[in-house]
Design a protein around this motif. Structure first.
Motif, short mmCIF file in Angstrom:
data_model
loop_
_atom_site.label_atom_id
_atom_site.label_comp_id
_atom_site.label_asym_id
_atom_site.label_seq_id
_atom_site.Cartn_x
_atom_site.Cartn_y
_atom_site.Cartn_z
N MET A 40 0.85 -1.19 0.00
CA MET A 40 0.00 0.00 0.00
C MET A 40 0.89 1.24 0.00
O MET A 40 1.88 1.31 0.70
N SER A 41 0.50 2.25 -0.75
CA SER A 41 1.26 3.48 -0.80
C SER A 41 0.83 4.38 0.34
O SER A 41 -0.34 4.44 0.71
N VAL A 42 1.76 5.10 0.88
CA VAL A 42 1.47 5.99 1.99
C VAL A 42 1.99 7.37 1.64
O VAL A 42 3.15 7.55 1.32
N LEU A 43 1.11 8.36 1.68
CA LEU A 43 1.51 9.75 1.47
C LEU A 43 1.21 10.49 2.74
O LEU A 43 0.07 10.58 3.17
N THR A 44 2.22 11.00 3.37
CA THR A 44 2.02 11.62 4.68
C THR A 44 2.83 12.90 4.80
O THR A 44 3.75 13.13 4.02
N GLN A 45 2.46 13.71 5.72
CA GLN A 45 3.10 15.00 5.92
C GLN A 45 4.23 14.87 6.94
O GLN A 45 4.04 14.28 7.99
N THR A 46 5.38 15.40 6.63
CA THR A 46 6.52 15.34 7.53
C THR A 46 6.79 16.72 8.09
O THR A 46 7.02 17.66 7.34
N PRO A 47 6.74 16.91 9.41
CA PRO A 47 7.05 18.21 9.97
C PRO A 47 8.52 18.55 9.78
O PRO A 47 9.39 17.74 10.04
N VAL A 48 8.79 19.74 9.31
CA VAL A 48 10.16 20.14 9.03
C VAL A 48 10.45 21.45 9.74
O VAL A 48 9.69 22.41 9.61
N PRO A 49 11.50 21.55 10.52
CA PRO A 49 11.83 22.79 11.19
C PRO A 49 12.24 23.87 10.22
O PRO A 49 12.68 23.59 9.12
N ASP B 127 9.23 17.86 2.32
CA ASP B 127 7.92 18.20 2.88
C ASP B 127 7.03 16.98 3.03
O ASP B 127 6.34 16.82 4.03
N ASP B 128 7.00 16.12 2.00
CA ASP B 128 6.16 14.93 2.02
C ASP B 128 6.95 13.73 1.53
O ASP B 128 8.07 13.90 1.02
N PHE B 129 6.35 12.55 1.65
CA PHE B 129 6.97 11.37 1.05
C PHE B 129 5.89 10.40 0.59
O PHE B 129 4.77 10.40 1.11
N LEU B 130 6.25 9.63 -0.42
CA LEU B 130 5.38 8.57 -0.93
C LEU B 130 6.13 7.27 -0.74
O LEU B 130 7.15 7.03 -1.39
N ALA B 131 5.64 6.42 0.18
CA ALA B 131 6.33 5.17 0.52
C ALA B 131 5.75 4.01 -0.27
O ALA B 131 4.62 4.06 -0.76
N GLU B 132 6.56 2.96 -0.41
CA GLU B 132 6.16 1.74 -1.11
C GLU B 132 5.57 2.08 -2.47
O GLU B 132 4.53 1.56 -2.88
N ALA B 133 6.24 2.99 -3.18
CA ALA B 133 5.69 3.54 -4.42
C ALA B 133 5.89 2.59 -5.59
O ALA B 133 6.97 2.03 -5.78
#
Length: 719
Positions: free
Chosen positions: A1-10, A525-531
């Protein structure tokens, strides 16, 4: 399954960095070489493509005719009732012609660079003899088949032909390797002297005509028609023969043409209206007014700015298939970046050994190192290097039978002479291997899963190390932490992109935990995993549906749909023909991180065009104060209050404005070719800076320049 999530960045502060060494934008040699081309462009059949400068050329031709006719007509030019010197009309005509020539010179200099690059590429496009195969069934080595070889000229090869190339031969045309592996010298195309490996069946199967095979023997299927090879397209693009105006450039041209038509109407109606007040103005003066009113500065430099933008890409070894792609790079709002090779180095490094409870650390280090001594991968070598720092000695090398890594077993290791075995590999594979002899206790299983999850959460790859005795009883020794090394400076570069309103998304096949850790460390900023390829395409469409322009890189056939869908698709030169056909840019260095530089070049193109447009409009405003008071000061003395520059006479004021209008084009050519200095700023700050620097500068420069020219003209008798 693909996961698109928001990554907090300082928040990060951007650095003024990443500048490249620029070649001189305008030298005497370039000027001399470009002059013949500039004169050839005076042909009206070419000039009409630039409406602003076409109007200037018509005005120059008409003024020349008037200058020739004046002695026979017995008249003299007038400005608002004041007679001007006899040489005035000739002066206007000469400087109008120079204005057109200088505009053509800007474009000719820009094209001259591309023609020089095209000439060097033509030297690589030599006709050679190709060994064409007939009867080849692609099942393997052609020497073991009934395939027949026939020598033909490379110019006679057509799409789909199959050829065999051996060491020392030039590759006769663009194609894909269908059998074999070889070392290839691509320096003629990329400028890189180090040979590269090309092989069949992968994403590095594409070869380019004109490159040379250095070793071995390969079979190639030709993928291009005669005259449509990669080199042919490069030649046409870099010399500007197939450059098409971009949408923004076309829109700006329409705007400039519309403004010019309005000012033509103003000039045509001005004299009849002024005649009611006995303030008739001669045609040469009206033409001078018109040329100073229309936006000649940006009209002269607009084409050169576009050509120079593509040239800067070529200097970075990137080939843009159209000016539209360069412009789109400047408008990109979403950047898709592969993790491996772009964000990380791709060669994972051993960072830590973690032994199971009851297992001595030395035993784990020794087993991991011994099983990696014959491992040729960077990961295997890094395990040995780390083990050496943990007390492992080279004299501890144990003889045995090497067990290589395979996609099926997902393990590698060593079978020792006493019947015992050592394995390292993926957790599930090693656990299954150990449980062939005994079942792991639940506590042992939980402990191992804890270590694996810890490494994954840190963004690393866990390798489990285990041994099995001669009687088949296995034991888990521990875990090796392979760390994906994030490239230096990327966090700062991503912060700069964020400042410009560009969102970065990391694409990876890793699990979500590993992807999240790498994304946080890199600062995306974001990532798409298991793409999967389908996931990439879906993400691009989703971003575009949201009004974003998307840029991405790729090299494989499975990347082709996404490259074609992206607004800026950068294909690696090492990739497949399908990928290069799908993208609208090709990176000859095959460096995925160059996508960031491509966006910067696109931004610089748009900033330069905006800055010089601002300067041109402000420039015209200042010239009004020179022309208008001079035209009617003799009839309306009150207009003398507008002569804030204190110009000597109506004739000198008008001629000074025309001379300045021509000279400023030459002065700005280096800036148009080099580009305005790039700064990582938001769009609003870029606009404010353009207005402050180029708007204010565009107003001040004419006041200073016209006054200086006026002082020089007053030294001429008759003025």
């Amino acid at each position: 399954m693909s996961v698109l999530t928001q990554t907090p960045v300082p928040e990060q502060k951007s650095d003024e960095a990443h500048s490249t060494t620029k070649k001189s934008a305008f030298t005497a040699a370039q000027l001399i070489a470009a002059l013949p081309g500039a004169l050839r462009k005076l042909d009206p059949r070419q000039m009409w493509r630039n409406p602003v400068m076409f109007i200037v050329e018509i005005g120059a031709a008409y003024t020349t005719i008037l200058a020739i006719a004046e002695p026979f007509l017995g008249g003299a030019a007038e400005s608002g009732g004041s007679t001007v010197p006899a040489s005035f009309t000739w002066g206007i005509a000469v400087w109008l012609w120079l204005t057109v020539v200088f505009a053509n010179l800007a474009e000719s200099v820009a094209e001259g660079r591309g023609k020089a690059q095209a000439e060097s590429l033509r030297k690589t496009r030599t006709s050679t003899t190709a060994n064409r195969l007939t009867g080849y069934d692609e099942s393997g080595d052609p020497s073991a088949q009934s395939a027949v070889t026939a020598p033909v000229s490379s110019a006679d090869l057509t799409l789909g032909d199959v050829v065999v190339v051996v060491a020392g031969d030039l590759i006769p045309g663009d194609g894909d390797i269908v059998w074999g592996i070889a070392s290839v010298d691509e320096s003629a195309i990329t400028g890189e002297s180090a040979p590269v490996i090309r092989e069949s069946g992968g994403d590095r199967s594409a070869v380019t005509g004109g490159t040379r095979v250095l070793s071995d023997r390969i079979v190639i299927r030709i993928t291009s028609k005669p005259g449509e090879t990669f080199v042919d397209r490069m030649i046409r693009l870099v010399e500007g023969a197939s450059r098409q105006k971009t949408p923004n450039e076309i829109a700006l041209n329409i705007l400039l043409a519309s403004l010019s038509i309005v000012f033509v109407m103003v000039a045509l109606t001005l004299n009849p209206i002024a005649g009611y007040s006995n303030a008739s103005v001669s045609v040469p003066v009206l033409i001078a007014l018109l040329v100073c009113l229309i936006p000649t500065t940006i009209g002269a430099l607009l084409s050169a700015i576009g050509i120079a933008g593509m040239d800067r890409l070529v200097q970075h070894n990137v080939l843009a298939m159209s000016g539209r792609a360069v412009e789109a790079a400047g408008d990109v709002t979403t950047l898709l970046l592969d993790k491996t090779g772009t964000i990380t180095y791709g060669n994972r490094q051993a960072a830590e050994f973690t032994a199971m409870k009851g297992v001595d650390d030395t035993e784990l280090v020794h087993a991991a190192a011994v099983s990696s001594l014959s491992d040729p991968t960077p990961e295997g070598k890094s395990i040995v290097d780390l083990a050496l720092t943990r007390g492992f000695r080279n004299d501890e090398i144990t003889a045995g039978e090497i067990v290589p890594f395979t996609a099926q077993t997902r393990m590698s290791g060593l079978d020792l002479p006493d019947g015992s075995q050592i394995r390292k590999g993926a957790g599930s594979a090693v656990i299954a291997w150990v449980e062939q002899g005994r079942r792991l206790a639940s506590s042992e299983h939980e402990e191992l899963e804890g270590y694996i999850e810890k490494v994954s959460n840190a963004g690393g790859t866990p390798l489990v190390v285990a041994t099995k005795s001669a009687d088949g009883v296995g034991q888990i020794l521990g875990v090796v932490y392979l760390k994906d090394i994030v490239k230096d400076g990327l966090r700062e570069r991503f912060a700069e992109l964020r400042t410009m309103g560009i969102r970065t998304v990391m694409i990876t096949g890793d699990n979500p935990l590993t992807a999240k850790a790498i994304a946080a460390e890199a600062g995306v900023d974001d990532f798409l995993a298991e793409a999967t390829p389908e996931d990439k395409l879906a993400l691009i469409r989703k971003e575009q549906d949201g009004g974003n322009l998307v840029a991405m890189t790729g090299d494989g056939t499975n990347d082709a749909p996404a490259l074609a869908q992206a607004d800026v698709g950068v294909a690696m030169n090492t990739g497949t023909s399908a990928a290069k056909e799908a993208g609208n840019m090709v990176d000859l260095d095959s460096d995925p991180t160059k996508l960031i530089d491509i966006v910067r070049i696109g931004k610089q193109l748009l900033i330069t065009r905006g800055a010089l447009t601002t300067f041109s409009i402000a420039n015209d405003v200042a010239k009004y104060f020179a022309i208008i008071p001079a035209m009617f000061a003799g009839v309306f003395p009150g207009l003398g209050l507008l002569n804030i520059m204190g110009l000597h006479s109506p004739a000198s004021a008008i001629l000074s404005a025309i001379i300045f209008n021509a000279i400023i084009i030459v002065v700005l050519i280096p800036l148009a070719l080099r580009g305005v200095k790039y700064r990582a700023l938001s769009a609003s700050k870029v606009l404010s800076r353009n207005i402050l620097v180029f708007g204010l500068g565009g107003i001040i420069a004419p006041f200073v320049g016209i006054k200086i020219i006026d002082l020089v003209i007053t030294l001429i008798p008759g003025f």
